[in-house]
Write a protein that holds these residues in place. Structure first.
Motif, PDB file in Angstrom:
ATOM      1  N   GLY A   8      -7.629   9.805   0.437  1.00  0.00           N
ATOM      2  CA  GLY A   8      -6.213   9.306   0.699  1.00  0.00           C
ATOM      3  C   GLY A   8      -6.052   7.934   0.108  1.00  0.00           C
ATOM      4  N   SER A   9      -4.758   7.384   0.291  1.00  0.00           N
ATOM      5  CA  SER A   9      -4.498   6.208  -0.254  1.00  0.00           C
ATOM      6  C   SER A   9      -3.389   5.539   0.469  1.00  0.00           C
ATOM      7  CB  SER A   9      -4.261   6.065  -1.861  1.00  0.00           C
ATOM      8  OG  SER A   9      -3.095   6.576  -2.060  1.00  0.00           O
ATOM      9  N   ALA A  10      -3.084   4.160   0.369  1.00  0.00           N
ATOM     10  CA  ALA A  10      -1.941   3.572   1.000  1.00  0.00           C
ATOM     11  C   ALA A  10      -1.566   2.358   0.133  1.00  0.00           C
ATOM     12  CB  ALA A  10      -2.550   3.142   2.410  1.00  0.00           C
ATOM     13  N   GLU A  11      -0.375   2.144   0.184  1.00  0.00           N
ATOM     14  CA  GLU A  11       0.320   0.932  -0.493  1.00  0.00           C
ATOM     15  C   GLU A  11       0.520  -0.087   0.117  1.00  0.00           C
ATOM     16  OE1 GLU A  11       1.249   1.777  -3.943  1.00  0.00           O
ATOM     17  OE2 GLU A  11       0.433   3.809  -3.882  1.00  0.00           O
ATOM     18  N   VAL A  23     -11.764  -5.287   6.133  1.00  0.00           N
ATOM     19  CA  VAL A  23     -12.074  -5.541   4.853  1.00  0.00           C
ATOM     20  C   VAL A  23     -11.091  -6.975   4.497  1.00  0.00           C
ATOM     21  CG1 VAL A  23     -12.800  -3.545   3.568  1.00  0.00           C
ATOM     22  CG2 VAL A  23     -10.334  -3.917   3.484  1.00  0.00           C
ATOM     23  N   SER A  24     -11.726  -7.943   3.744  1.00  0.00           N
ATOM     24  CA  SER A  24     -11.090  -9.014   3.485  1.00  0.00           C
ATOM     25  C   SER A  24     -10.861  -9.338   1.965  1.00  0.00           C
ATOM     26  CB  SER A  24     -11.568 -10.238   3.956  1.00  0.00           C
ATOM     27  OG  SER A  24     -11.393 -10.188   5.556  1.00  0.00           O
ATOM     28  N   PHE A  25     -10.076  -9.568   1.291  1.00  0.00           N
ATOM     29  CA  PHE A  25     -10.120 -10.220  -0.170  1.00  0.00           C
ATOM     30  C   PHE A  25      -8.828 -11.160  -0.456  1.00  0.00           C
ATOM     31  CE2 PHE A  25      -6.565  -7.907  -2.820  1.00  0.00           C
ATOM     32  CZ  PHE A  25      -5.979  -7.339  -1.395  1.00  0.00           C
ATOM     33  N   THR A  26      -9.012 -11.817  -1.656  1.00  0.00           N
ATOM     34  CA  THR A  26      -7.874 -12.540  -2.222  1.00  0.00           C
ATOM     35  C   THR A  26      -7.505 -11.973  -3.535  1.00  0.00           C
ATOM     36  OG1 THR A  26      -8.971 -14.286  -1.124  1.00  0.00           O
ATOM     37  CG2 THR A  26      -7.624 -14.893  -3.070  1.00  0.00           C
ATOM     38  N   GLY A  27      -6.404 -11.696  -3.872  1.00  0.00           N
ATOM     39  CA  GLY A  27      -5.940 -10.982  -4.932  1.00  0.00           C
ATOM     40  C   GLY A  27      -4.682 -11.553  -5.445  1.00  0.00           C
ATOM     41  N   PHE A  28      -4.238 -11.226  -6.888  1.00  0.00           N
ATOM     42  CA  PHE A  28      -3.175 -11.821  -7.422  1.00  0.00           C
ATOM     43  C   PHE A  28      -1.829 -11.162  -6.540  1.00  0.00           C
ATOM     44  CE2 PHE A  28      -5.961 -12.832 -10.865  1.00  0.00           C
ATOM     45  CZ  PHE A  28      -5.529 -14.076 -11.134  1.00  0.00           C
ATOM     46  N   LYS A  29      -0.854 -11.876  -6.516  1.00  0.00           N
ATOM     47  CA  LYS A  29       0.234 -11.362  -5.810  1.00  0.00           C
ATOM     48  C   LYS A  29       1.061 -10.261  -6.288  1.00  0.00           C
ATOM     49  CE  LYS A  29       1.025 -16.050  -3.686  1.00  0.00           C
ATOM     50  NZ  LYS A  29       1.896 -17.207  -3.915  1.00  0.00           N
ATOM     51  N   GLY A  30       1.268  -9.101  -5.431  1.00  0.00           N
ATOM     52  CA  GLY A  30       2.348  -7.882  -6.199  1.00  0.00           C
ATOM     53  C   GLY A  30       1.870  -6.933  -5.295  1.00  0.00           C
ATOM     54  N   GLY A  31       1.994  -5.564  -5.870  1.00  0.00           N
ATOM     55  CA  GLY A  31       1.917  -4.419  -5.106  1.00  0.00           C
ATOM     56  C   GLY A  31       0.470  -3.957  -5.209  1.00  0.00           C
ATOM     57  N   TYR A  32       0.007  -3.046  -4.220  1.00  0.00           N
ATOM     58  CA  TYR A  32      -1.476  -2.730  -4.245  1.00  0.00           C
ATOM     59  C   TYR A  32      -1.581  -1.198  -3.613  1.00  0.00           C
ATOM     60  CZ  TYR A  32      -3.510  -7.363  -5.228  1.00  0.00           C
ATOM     61  OH  TYR A  32      -3.936  -8.435  -5.664  1.00  0.00           O
ATOM     62  N   ARG A  33      -2.554  -0.684  -4.059  1.00  0.00           N
ATOM     63  CA  ARG A  33      -3.087   0.560  -3.468  1.00  0.00           C
ATOM     64  C   ARG A  33      -4.408   0.389  -3.065  1.00  0.00           C
ATOM     65  NH1 ARG A  33      -3.716   3.516  -7.781  1.00  0.00           N
ATOM     66  NH2 ARG A  33      -1.370   4.066  -8.034  1.00  0.00           N
ATOM     67  N   LEU A  34      -4.640   0.938  -1.870  1.00  0.00           N
ATOM     68  CA  LEU A  34      -6.107   1.005  -1.239  1.00  0.00           C
ATOM     69  C   LEU A  34      -6.342   2.502  -1.247  1.00  0.00           C
ATOM     70  CD1 LEU A  34      -6.996  -1.256   1.757  1.00  0.00           C
ATOM     71  CD2 LEU A  34      -7.374   1.271   1.835  1.00  0.00           C
ATOM     72  N   SER A  35      -7.446   2.723  -1.692  1.00  0.00           N
ATOM     73  CA  SER A  35      -7.970   3.947  -1.617  1.00  0.00           C
ATOM     74  C   SER A  35      -9.257   4.124  -1.070  1.00  0.00           C
ATOM     75  CB  SER A  35      -7.517   4.837  -3.033  1.00  0.00           C
ATOM     76  OG  SER A  35      -8.296   4.013  -3.931  1.00  0.00           O
TER      77      SER A  35
END
Lengths: 412, 412
Positions: free
Chosen positions: B393-396, B372-384
């Protein structure tokens, strides 16, 4: 005169008869012939005098400069890059050098003004990229300071740095490089160049901004090791006399650095004041700006008060009034003489200080050993035989430092 | 969103099935969980929470801080010398450390404010001669920066230097040493001490003076090699919102140094404005300064505009609103919540930006290779795992730099 003690020094001189024996009980005359303090004025007309071939103009300028020379011992000559070198490589060095030498021969100390400034700058510089502008600025300083060394040993190295990178009236080469290299970066470079070319020169920074910004700039420059000899303060008062409160505040704030202070560009006018709302004095354009008798009295009073305060301050070493005659910068009635060279009350008032209250003339009688002692304003002196002395003749000496000087002079 | 490109980054992520094969055609959910940009606020109440034993007060402060934590990721803690160490040798380190750690555990970055300032300074310092005051100032910096290293790694090292030596409201130890050593001399010393104690810390200079004086000061400090990490700009607008013109002018002028800019103390009020004639905001003493619905809407509009301009500027890295609740400094209605902790429109407006317009949440479907590709604001993310994914499940992960990142994540 307690507050002027720093301006005076004591001397003990021994007078000898032509045969070498002490001249006891003789009357001698002590006359101060020059000042250590720099009483200055703009003297751009000296360049004009060298330049002109018009005999009428020559006579008129000579008459003006005669009056100038009777009052002052210190003059500012123009080095605005755009006028000094209107076309790259073609400078006004010949007439400027002739004027500087002409003044030197008349015992006038000369300052060059300025080596770097965003206003009146050479427009041809703008064709170059910034690093090339800076290179040419440095080169220009090396060239001119070297050429005038021994004739001009005092320079306003850089002018109006506080506003320099923010100056937005028109594009110019110096604002560009000040933005790029920073205020302190640029000042470092230009002072280094001047110092390199004339290590013993008196090097000034000069500004009309007397706010905390200028204090901070000086603090930064001194921390960066910039060899500032004296702090230059402009005081163009076209919008009204500062008054004692502002004057004392400026003196107090700029004394903190312990450096000599020069009032470099003083103006007090003998006409209507410019409205306070004008921020840049250059924006005030008038067809006529008359000098009136009432305002001439005001100008004389303000000149007297301001010079007295400055002369009383231990760190002030120079005061330069910007225009000698009316109708110069902004067309203002800012001179000591009218446009036709007739003197104004301010001329007389300042003369009464410089060559009156602040000048020492005494008649003394030597003691049995031939000694006379006196305290006088610092400067050059002539000692001559007084009335009834058994000999004639005179001797020159300098009274510079606040210490007792002992010298043996023989009036042969 | 073109003008916010510097706030965003692109990522390309590979999703694997629990067996290690690419998860093709799967729906995944991307949720930004934190910001790289520092959205800050004063959080002095965290110290108060650590200090109090009163259960009612504790509950009230906890409720307030819950609302604080929902909006911000960055807090300023007080280190005013006079309050931090009211009696020489007895500091507020225990409760301040507890507050800093409590915030850290909640993913809040903490800044200490300030290490050197002429206001709120320790009065007991004035018994010492200047060299001793300076020695204790340096010692104080070493002590506190060392003690908090790892917990607080960002400091307002020195506050309000422009006015510091000219401050004349009352005698104080820091104005004395600033006069003696000069602005740049003192700033050099205090930054050197902070840097020595924590070489990796973010070290700020901070001022309410946004004039050319502050520019010149920074120019001088950088020339003197002072290790300034970021320029702190106060913007207490009790006398009215600066507006776009002043805001853009300040940003342009302080961008010249190429350093990060932090808006360190922002205030926009939801009440009557303080009269413009008040020069020192501290001179405005009122019994009541009510927040009104009409002015609360104005405050929300101004907060929205100002934060939007600052967030859009590439050099701005932090904005701190000074008071979280009304009735703090000067008793002003300057908070995001009322005195009773009920939220104001400004809270909702800022929340809509920080956790709305400027926060990335997307549902994506992996390609045949599991990417998957995306553009987002800089910071911390969770992918679930998204709805209907064949696994849970999820990943940070963090999205920090403006470059394509490739990572393989297995949602097991």
């Amino acid at each position: 005169m307690g507050k002027l003690e720093h301006r005076r020094a004591s001397a003990r001189l021994r007078i000898l008869n032509p045969d070498g024996s002490p001249a006891a009980g003789c009357q001698v005359q002590i006359d101060q012939t020059s000042h250590k303090f720099l009483f200055g004025c703009g003297v751009f007309d000296a360049v004009e005098l060298m330049r002109t071939n018009d005999e009428t103009k020559k006579a008129f300028l000579s008459e003006r400069l005669d009056k100038w020379l009777k009052l002052f011992n210190y003059g500012t000559l123009p080095f605005y890059w755009g006028r000094y070198e209107p076309e790259e490589g073609h400078t006004a060095e010949p007439e400027t050098m002739a004027a500087a030498k002409w003044l030197g021969e008349r015992n006038v100390k000369v300052k060059g003004h300025p080596l770097c400034w965003h206003t009146a700058c050479a427009p041809w510089l703008m064709q170059y990229p910034n690093e090339e502008i800076l290179r040419r600025q440095i080169e220009r300083i090396h060239r001119d300071v070297t050429a005038f060394k021994g004739t001009i040993d005092m320079w306003d190295v850089i002018n109006e740095v506080v506003i320099m990178p923010n100056f937005d009236k028109y594009d110019n080469a110096i604002t560009r490089i000040c933005r790029q290299y920073g205020r302190i970066g640029l000042v470092k470079e230009v002072f280094a160049a001047a110092k390199e070319s004339n290590p013993d020169a008196v090097l000034l920074i000069n500004d009309f901004n007397t706010s905390v910004s200028y204090e901070i700039l000086i603090d930064g420059l001194l921390e960066a090791g910039v060899p500032i000899s004296a702090i230059g303060i402009q005081s163009h008062q076209h919008q009204g006399y500062w008054g004692l409160e502002k004057l004392n505040d400026v003196l107090e704030r700029f004394s903190r650095f312990g450096l000599p202070i020069h009032f470099t560009e003083n103006t007090l006018i003998s006409g209507e004041l410019m409205p306070a709302c004008i921020e840049d004095l250059n924006d005030w354009q008038v067809d006529e700006w008359p000098s009136t008798p009432e305002y001439e009295e005001r100008q004389a009073r303000e000149i007297t008060e301001m010079y007295s305060v400055l002369f009383a301050h231990p760190l002030v070493e120079a005061i330069t009034t910007w225009d000698f005659n009316d109708g110069c910068w902004l067309g203002a009635p800012s001179g000591f003489v009218h446009k036709d060279n007739s003197i104004k009350p301010a001329y007389t008032a300042l003369d009464k200080l410089i060559h009156g209250a602040w000048e020492t003339h005494e008649q003394l009688v030597t003691d049995s050993e031939g000694f006379v002692s006196f305290t006088g304003f610092k400067g050059g002196y002539r000692l001559s035989a007084g009335d009834g002395a058994p000999f004639a003749g005179s001797a020159e000496f300098r009274l510079e430092e606040d210490k007792e000087e002992t010298a043996s002079l023989s009036l042969a």
